[in-house]
Design an enzyme around this catalytic site. Structure first.
Site, PDB file in Angstrom:
ATOM      1  N   ASN A 149     139.770  11.588 -46.226  1.00  0.00           N
ATOM      2  CA  ASN A 149     139.231  10.479 -47.036  1.00  0.00           C
ATOM      3  C   ASN A 149     139.944  10.256 -48.366  1.00  0.00           C
ATOM      4  OD1 ASN A 149     138.057  12.865 -48.053  1.00  0.00           O
ATOM      5  ND2 ASN A 149     136.353  11.716 -48.920  1.00  0.00           N
ATOM      6  N   LYS A 172     148.448  21.750 -44.779  1.00  0.00           N
ATOM      7  CA  LYS A 172     148.023  21.071 -43.555  1.00  0.00           C
ATOM      8  C   LYS A 172     147.157  19.864 -43.910  1.00  0.00           C
ATOM      9  CE  LYS A 172     144.529  20.715 -40.427  1.00  0.00           C
ATOM     10  NZ  LYS A 172     144.949  19.405 -40.153  1.00  0.00           N
ATOM     11  N   GLY A 223     136.717  19.690 -47.123  1.00  0.00           N
ATOM     12  CA  GLY A 223     136.309  19.143 -45.826  1.00  0.00           C
ATOM     13  C   GLY A 223     134.824  19.368 -45.624  1.00  0.00           C
ATOM     14  N   SER A 224     134.433  19.476 -44.369  1.00  0.00           N
ATOM     15  CA  SER A 224     133.003  19.557 -44.057  1.00  0.00           C
ATOM     16  C   SER A 224     132.474  20.986 -44.204  1.00  0.00           C
ATOM     17  CB  SER A 224     132.769  19.074 -42.621  1.00  0.00           C
ATOM     18  OG  SER A 224     133.449  19.932 -41.742  1.00  0.00           O
ATOM     19  N   GLY A 228     134.312  24.604 -43.497  1.00  0.00           N
ATOM     20  CA  GLY A 228     134.363  25.512 -44.648  1.00  0.00           C
ATOM     21  C   GLY A 228     133.750  26.865 -44.313  1.00  0.00           C
ATOM     22  N   GLU A 245     135.675  23.056 -51.086  1.00  0.00           N
ATOM     23  CA  GLU A 245     134.932  21.879 -51.557  1.00  0.00           C
ATOM     24  C   GLU A 245     134.440  21.125 -50.324  1.00  0.00           C
ATOM     25  OE1 GLU A 245     133.813  21.101 -54.344  1.00  0.00           O
ATOM     26  OE2 GLU A 245     134.880  22.608 -55.507  1.00  0.00           O
ATOM     27  N   CYS A 279     132.893  12.109 -50.692  1.00  0.00           N
ATOM     28  CA  CYS A 279     131.974  13.251 -50.737  1.00  0.00           C
ATOM     29  C   CYS A 279     130.953  13.064 -51.849  1.00  0.00           C
ATOM     30  CB  CYS A 279     132.754  14.537 -50.951  1.00  0.00           C
ATOM     31  SG  CYS A 279     133.873  14.432 -52.350  1.00  0.00           S
ATOM     32  N   GLN A 326     133.869   8.190 -36.239  1.00  0.00           N
ATOM     33  CA  GLN A 326     133.065   8.116 -37.469  1.00  0.00           C
ATOM     34  C   GLN A 326     132.169   6.874 -37.447  1.00  0.00           C
ATOM     35  OE1 GLN A 326     133.069  10.539 -40.085  1.00  0.00           O
ATOM     36  NE2 GLN A 326     131.245   9.376 -40.647  1.00  0.00           N
ATOM     37  N   GLU A 377     124.521  14.853 -44.116  1.00  0.00           N
ATOM     38  CA  GLU A 377     125.560  13.967 -44.652  1.00  0.00           C
ATOM     39  C   GLU A 377     125.977  12.966 -43.567  1.00  0.00           C
ATOM     40  OE1 GLU A 377     129.524  15.580 -45.328  1.00  0.00           O
ATOM     41  OE2 GLU A 377     129.640  14.464 -47.209  1.00  0.00           O
ATOM     42  N   GLU A 456     138.089  23.190 -58.965  1.00  0.00           N
ATOM     43  CA  GLU A 456     139.388  22.537 -58.908  1.00  0.00           C
ATOM     44  C   GLU A 456     139.570  21.700 -60.171  1.00  0.00           C
ATOM     45  OE1 GLU A 456     140.833  21.502 -54.826  1.00  0.00           O
ATOM     46  OE2 GLU A 456     138.932  20.467 -54.833  1.00  0.00           O
TER      47      GLU A 456
END
Ligand code: NAP
Length: 475
Positions: A149, A172, A223-224, A228, A245, A279, A326, A377, A456
Site C-alpha cells: 500500500n 523483499k 504488513g498484516s 507479523g 508494523e 494502515c 482485496q 481490519e 520507525e
C-alpha cells in the site's frame, strides 16, 4: 514486455518465476514482468550482504550521506514519472502517487542527515581512572519486508535508515507492487552503493520470507498481523531482532462540540482517501449523539460528490482497490455489516471506462462496537459509524480493539482533546486532523497488536537499526 530482475551481489539476475504486475485501474495494462527469487537465491543475497558488510559498516558518515542525498535528488527529480508508476501499479491517484515519491525523497534526505547526527555518550566514571563510553554500531544484515500500500515510501524509510547507520540490506517488496521497490533499488545502486550492500529479492512471501528471516540479523517488517506473528515466531528461534508494523482499526471520535466541517473533512479524508488502503485509515467513526445525525448526513453528501475512477485521470479523487482479492474482501465486509444490522450507503462495485477494481466508498451507519466490521481490519474504503452517549463512552469505544495504531478526536474542547491524547491506547493521536497523514522526522508506530519492537522514522529509527556498545577504558 520489460523484465525486471533481482539485484544480488551487484548483479541484476534472473529468478525462478515471473509475475505480471497489473494496473488495477485498467487490467489490460501490464506494468511489467518481475522475476521471483528462489530460496537459494535469498541465501546468496544474504551471503553477498555479509561479504559487503565489513567495508560498508566502516565507511565514513559522509560517504553514506552523499549516496543517500544523490538518491533523494533523483527521487525528487523523477517524482512525476515515478508517481505515475506508483499510481499505475497500486491505484493511488496521481497527486497521492507523486506525494508518496516526494515523501520517499524527503525520507532519504533526512536519513542522509542522520548519518552525521549519530552520536554516543560519555558517562562520568564511578571507578577511578575508568572512562565509560556508550556507542552505537550497525546491527548487521537487515531483512526489509514491505506491503503493497506504500510501495516506495515504506521501503525508503526502512532502507534509508538501515544504510544510513552502516547496515547491509536484503529487501523483499510486496509481490503486488514490485515496480516502485525495483525503481528505488535501481536508484540507490546507481547512487554509488558498493555491490552487495543492497540486494533485491522479489517474489512471494511464502517462498522468499522464511529464508530471509532465518538468515539475517534483524527484520524490519510492515504488513498484516498474521504475517507479523509468523515472522516473530520464527525470529525468536534465531534471536533475530525484529521491528513489526502491522494493521489498525483506527477510531476517529467526533464530539458534539466539534466543528462539523472539520470533522467531516477528517472522516472523509481519513476513511476513504487512498481508497481506504492505509494502515492509519479511520475505519471506526465514533460520534456522540448530539451531532450524530448531522455528521452522518454531511459525510453522505460528501461521499456522493467524490469522483471514483481511473487513478491516472486528473479529476479522480478515489482510485481503484489494489486487486480483485482485496475488492472481494471489501465487498464481503460490506455484506457482513448489513447482515449484522448496519445501514449502508455506497459499498457497491462500480464499472468505469477501463476494466478495473472500482468500488463506491461504504459508510456503515448504526453499528455497534461488537459487530464484526468493528473488530477486524477491512483495509478498504469502508467506515462504520458507532453512536455513543458522551465523551467517556467515546474514549472507551475507541480503545475497545486489539489494535492501537492511530486515533483521532474532533472537538473544540481543550479538556477533552488533552484527555484523549493521554488516554487513547494508540501510538499516534490526532486532534482535529485525519488519523492518516504523518510527518517524516518523528517516530511512527502503534501499540497493542499494531506494532512490535522499536519505532520507525525520525531519530528514533537508530534504536532498531543500531546496537549499543558500552565500553569501559582504563589507561
Ligand atoms: P501482508 O500480506 O502481511 O504482506 C506484507 C509483506 O509480507 C509482503 O511483502 C508479503 O509478501 C510478505 N510475506 C507474506 N508471507 C510472508 C512470510 N511467510 N514471511 C515473510 N514475509 C511474508 O500484508 P499486505 O496485504 O501486503 O499489507 C496490508 C497490511 O499491512 C494491512 O494489515 C495494513 O494495515 C498493514 N500495514 C501496516 C502499516 C504500518 O506501518 N503499521 C503500514 C502499511 C500497511 P507477498 O508479496 O507474497 O504478499
Amino acid at each position: 514486455m520489460p523484465l525486471f530482475k533481482n539485484l544480488i551481489a551487484g548483479e541484476w539476475v534472473e529468478g525462478v518465476t515471473t509475475t505480471r504486475n497489473i494496473n488495477p485501474s485498467n487490467t489490460d495494462d501490464v506494468v511489467g514482468e518481475f522475476v521471483g527469487a528462489s530460496a537459494a537465491q535469498v541465501v546468496q543475497a544474504i551471503a553477498a550482504a555479509r561479504a559487503a558488510f565489513p567495508a560498508w559498516s566502516r565507511t565514513t558518515a559522509q560517504v553514506r550521506a552523499d549516496i543517500l542525498l544523490k538518491a533523494a535528488d533523483e527521487l525528487f527529480a523523477r517524482r512525476a514519472e515515478l508517481g505515475e508508476l506508483l499510481s499505475r501499479e497500486e491505484g493511488k491517484t496521481l497527486p497521492e502517487g507523486t506525494g508518496e515519491v516526494i515523501r520517499a525523497s524527503q525520507v532519504m534526505r533526512f536519513f542522509a542527515g542522520e548519518t552525521i547526527r549519530l552520536r554516543g555518550e560519555i558517562f562520568p566514571p564511578v571507578r577511578p581512572n575508568v572512562t565509560v563510553e556508550v556507542t552505537r554500531e550497525p546491527v548487521g544484515i537487515v531483512g526489509v519486508i514491505t506491503p503493497w500500500n506504500f510501495p516506495i515510501a515504506i521501503p525508503a524509510w526502512k532502507i534509508g535508515a538501515a544504510l544510513a547507520f552502516g547496515n547491509c540490506v536484503v529487501f523483499k517488496p510486496a509481490d503486488l507492487t514490485p515496480a516502485c521497490g525495483w525503481a528505488l533499488v535501481d536508484i540507490l545502486a546507481r547512487a554509488g552503493l558498493p555491490a552487495g550492500v543492497l540486494n533485491l529479492v522479489m517474489g512471494r512471501g511464502s517462498v522468499v520470507g522464511d529464508p530471509l528471516v532465518d538468515g539475517v540479523d534483524a527484520v524490519s517488517f510492515t504488513g498484516s498481523v498474521p504475517t507479523g506473528r509468523h515472522i516473530a515466531t520464527r525470529a525468536i528461534g534465531t534471536m533475530t531482532k525484529i521491528q513489526l508494523e502491522m494493521g489498525g482499526k483506527n477510531a476517529l471520535v467526533v464530539l458534539d462540540d466539534a466543528d462539523l466541517d472539520v470533522a467531516v473533512e477528517c472522516a472523509v479524508n481519513g476513511s476513504f482517501y487512498s481508497t481506504g488502503q492505509r494502515c492509519t485509515a479511520s475505519s471506526r467513526l465514533i460520534v456522540t449523539e448530539g451531532i450524530h445525525d448531522r455528521f452522518v448526513a454531511a459525510v453522505k453528501d460528501r461521499l456522493a460528490k467524490l469522483v471514483i475512477g481511473n487513478a491516472l485521470n486528473a479529476d479522480t479523487q478515489i482510485g481503484p482497490v489494489v486487486d480483485l482479492k482485496q475488492l472481494e474482501s471489501n465487498l464481503r465486509y460490506v455484506e457482513i455489516g448489513k447482515r449484522d444490522g448496519a445501514v449502508c450507503t455506497g459499498g457497491e462495485r462500480l464499472t468505469r471506462a477501463s476494466p478495473g477494481f472500482y468500488m463506491a466508498p461504504a459508510l456503515l451507519a448504526e453499528t455497534t462496537s461488537t459487530m464484526q466490521v468493528n473488530r477486524e481490519e477491512v483495509f478498504g474504503p469502508v467506515a462504520a459509524v458507532i453512536r455513543v452517549r458522551n465523551y467517556d463512552d467515546a474514549l472507551a469505544t475507541a480503545n475497545d480493539t486489539i489494535f492501537g495504531l492511530s486515533s483521532g478526536i474532533c472537538t473544540t474542547s481543550l479538556k477533552y482533546a488533552r484527555d484523549f491524547q493521554r488516554n487513547s491506547e494508540a501510538g499516534l493521536v490526532m486532534v482535529n486532523l485525519p488519523t492518516a497523514g504523518l510527518d517524516y522526522h518523528v517516530p511512527f508506530g502503534g501499540r497493542k497488536a499494531s506494532s512490535y519492537g522499536p519505532r520507525e522514522q525520525g531519530s528514533y529509527a537508530a534504536e532498531f537499526f543500531t546496537v549499543v556498545k558500552t565500553c569501559y577504558v582504563h589507561p
